[in-house]
Design an enzyme around this catalytic site. Structure first.
Site, PDB file in Angstrom:
ATOM      1  N   HIS A  75     -13.623  -7.887  48.262  1.00  0.00           N
ATOM      2  CA  HIS A  75     -13.435  -6.757  47.338  1.00  0.00           C
ATOM      3  C   HIS A  75     -14.793  -6.109  47.076  1.00  0.00           C
ATOM      4  O   HIS A  75     -15.768  -6.819  46.805  1.00  0.00           O
ATOM      5  CB  HIS A  75     -12.823  -7.272  46.029  1.00  0.00           C
TER       6      HIS A  75
ATOM      7  N   ASP B   4      -6.788  -9.413  43.043  1.00  0.00           N
ATOM      8  CA  ASP B   4      -8.237  -9.637  42.938  1.00  0.00           C
ATOM      9  C   ASP B   4      -8.593 -10.699  41.897  1.00  0.00           C
ATOM     10  O   ASP B   4      -9.673 -10.652  41.293  1.00  0.00           O
ATOM     11  CB  ASP B   4      -8.991  -8.324  42.583  1.00  0.00           C
TER      12      ASP B   4
ATOM     13  N   GLU C 143     -21.219  -6.277  52.391  1.00  0.00           N
ATOM     14  CA  GLU C 143     -19.914  -6.841  52.750  1.00  0.00           C
ATOM     15  C   GLU C 143     -19.893  -7.608  54.069  1.00  0.00           C
ATOM     16  O   GLU C 143     -19.387  -8.724  54.136  1.00  0.00           O
ATOM     17  CB  GLU C 143     -18.848  -5.739  52.790  1.00  0.00           C
TER      18      GLU C 143
ATOM     19  N   ASN D 141     -10.114 -12.878  50.405  1.00  0.00           N
ATOM     20  CA  ASN D 141     -10.131 -11.415  50.370  1.00  0.00           C
ATOM     21  C   ASN D 141     -11.554 -10.961  50.063  1.00  0.00           C
ATOM     22  O   ASN D 141     -12.285 -11.637  49.351  1.00  0.00           O
ATOM     23  CB  ASN D 141      -9.196 -10.921  49.256  1.00  0.00           C
TER      24      ASN D 141
ATOM     25  N   GLY E 287     -11.695  -1.329  59.599  1.00  0.00           N
ATOM     26  CA  GLY E 287     -11.906  -2.613  60.254  1.00  0.00           C
ATOM     27  C   GLY E 287     -13.354  -2.974  60.520  1.00  0.00           C
ATOM     28  O   GLY E 287     -13.638  -3.775  61.410  1.00  0.00           O
ATOM     29  N   SER E 288     -14.296  -2.418  59.725  1.00  0.00           N
ATOM     30  CA  SER E 288     -15.691  -2.795  59.971  1.00  0.00           C
ATOM     31  C   SER E 288     -15.935  -4.254  59.577  1.00  0.00           C
ATOM     32  O   SER E 288     -16.742  -4.941  60.204  1.00  0.00           O
ATOM     33  CB  SER E 288     -16.665  -1.852  59.262  1.00  0.00           C
ATOM     34  N   ASN E 289     -15.231  -4.742  58.571  1.00  0.00           N
ATOM     35  CA  ASN E 289     -15.359  -6.166  58.220  1.00  0.00           C
ATOM     36  C   ASN E 289     -14.747  -7.043  59.312  1.00  0.00           C
ATOM     37  O   ASN E 289     -15.289  -8.091  59.654  1.00  0.00           O
ATOM     38  CB  ASN E 289     -14.700  -6.448  56.866  1.00  0.00           C
TER      39      ASN E 289
ATOM     40  N   LEU F 286      -4.654  -3.450  52.375  1.00  0.00           N
ATOM     41  CA  LEU F 286      -4.101  -2.825  51.178  1.00  0.00           C
ATOM     42  C   LEU F 286      -2.650  -3.231  51.055  1.00  0.00           C
ATOM     43  O   LEU F 286      -1.799  -2.756  51.802  1.00  0.00           O
ATOM     44  CB  LEU F 286      -4.180  -1.298  51.284  1.00  0.00           C
TER      45      LEU F 286
HETATM   46  C1  GRF Z   1     -13.992  -2.698  52.193  1.00  0.00           C
HETATM   47  O1  GRF Z   1     -14.741  -2.017  51.237  1.00  0.00           O
HETATM   48  C2  GRF Z   1     -13.348  -3.906  51.578  1.00  0.00           C
HETATM   49  O2  GRF Z   1     -14.113  -4.538  50.604  1.00  0.00           O
HETATM   50  C3  GRF Z   1     -12.133  -3.314  50.952  1.00  0.00           C
HETATM   51  O3  GRF Z   1     -11.704  -2.329  51.859  1.00  0.00           O
HETATM   52  C4  GRF Z   1     -12.814  -1.871  52.647  1.00  0.00           C
HETATM   53  C5  GRF Z   1     -12.461  -2.087  54.073  1.00  0.00           C
HETATM   54  O4  GRF Z   1     -13.396  -1.629  54.987  1.00  0.00           O
HETATM   55  N1  GRF Z   1     -11.177  -4.336  50.582  1.00  0.00           N
HETATM   56  P1  GRF Z   1     -13.198  -1.979  56.527  1.00  0.00           P
HETATM   57  O5  GRF Z   1     -11.773  -1.627  56.910  1.00  0.00           O
HETATM   58  O6  GRF Z   1     -13.490  -3.447  56.725  1.00  0.00           O
HETATM   59  O7  GRF Z   1     -14.195  -1.110  57.249  1.00  0.00           O
END
Ligand code: GRF
Length: 201
Positions: free
Chosen positions: A112, A153, A183, A110, A15-17, A93
């Site tokens: 990627h 994708d 990202e 999304n 969940g860093s994004n 996922l």
């Molecule tokens: C990221 O590399 C994203 O591009 C991919 O899964 C990873 C998720 O990282 N789809 P996080 O859970 O956001 O840390």
């Protein structure tokens, strides 16, 4: 300023994004508000981040449903209940079924961790992506944000950024550099644009 857009985030992992989007909303950088986070994985650290930020968290693990369709009906119900404007797959996922994808056509994105259309598709997620990039001897890799369509994708690309693959890179170091250097910023930039209406027709 216009009314903040409501964001629904789908996650499966760290969940860093998600955190980057939560922080950018809190800082006023994105004119949006995360109103629901849905995880396909009950153990995901993303759920802890969600709880820490006071956003409602939901678990939609496939094993608890009779089918993918049933699981997606639950996800759609949550998104509708919270009147979500845009859906962000942030490390989610799972393959989404047609009713869910159609309900958010051009309103679901999304991220990627590769330069699509290369290194995307079935099986290319997580470390597998970076292993494939290194095995192919690519000089550059990066990340892509795209609209979600019925393929894997394959939706229209909104934004992409690259970095050099270093001779010393392992799949792990490449993954970490793409995550931290590209990202988070790329996703925040696209979500910001969506909430301002600039990436939407
Ligand atoms: C990221 O590399 C994203 O591009 C991919 O899964 C990873 C998720 O990282 N789809 P996080 O859970 O956001 O840390």
């Amino acid at each position: 300023m216009r009314h903040p857009k409501k964001l629904g985030i789908l996650v499966s992992g760290g969940g860093s994004n998600l955190q980057a989007v939560l922080d950018a909303c809190a800082a006023g950088e994105i004119n949006g508000k995360v109103v629901a986070v849905i995880s396909s994985n009950p153990e995901a650290y993303a759920l802890t981040r969600t709880k820490n930020s006071g956003v409602p968290a939901y678990i939609a693990a496939l094993k608890n449903y009779a089918s993918r369709e049933a699981r997606d009906a639950y996800i759609l119900e949550i998104l509708k209940k919270h009147e979500v404007d845009y859906v962000v797959l942030a490390g989610y996922l799972g393959i989404l079924t047609e009713p869910l994808v159609k309900a958010f056509e051009r309103r679901m994105i999304n991220i990627h961790p590769a330069l699509l259309p290369k290194f995307g598709g079935a099986g290319l997620h997580g470390l597998n992506v970076h292993k494939a990039v290194i095995a192919a001897g690519e000089k550059k890799s990066g990340a892509t944000v795209h609209f979600v369509d019925l393929g894997i994708d394959s939706g229209e690309i909104i934004a992409q950024e690259s970095l050099d693959v270093l001779p010393s890179d392992t799949p792990e170091t490449l993954q970490a550099r793409i995550l931290s250097e590209i990202e988070h910023k790329l996703l925040v930039c696209v979500v910001k644009g969506l909430c301002e209406g600039s990436t939407v027709e």
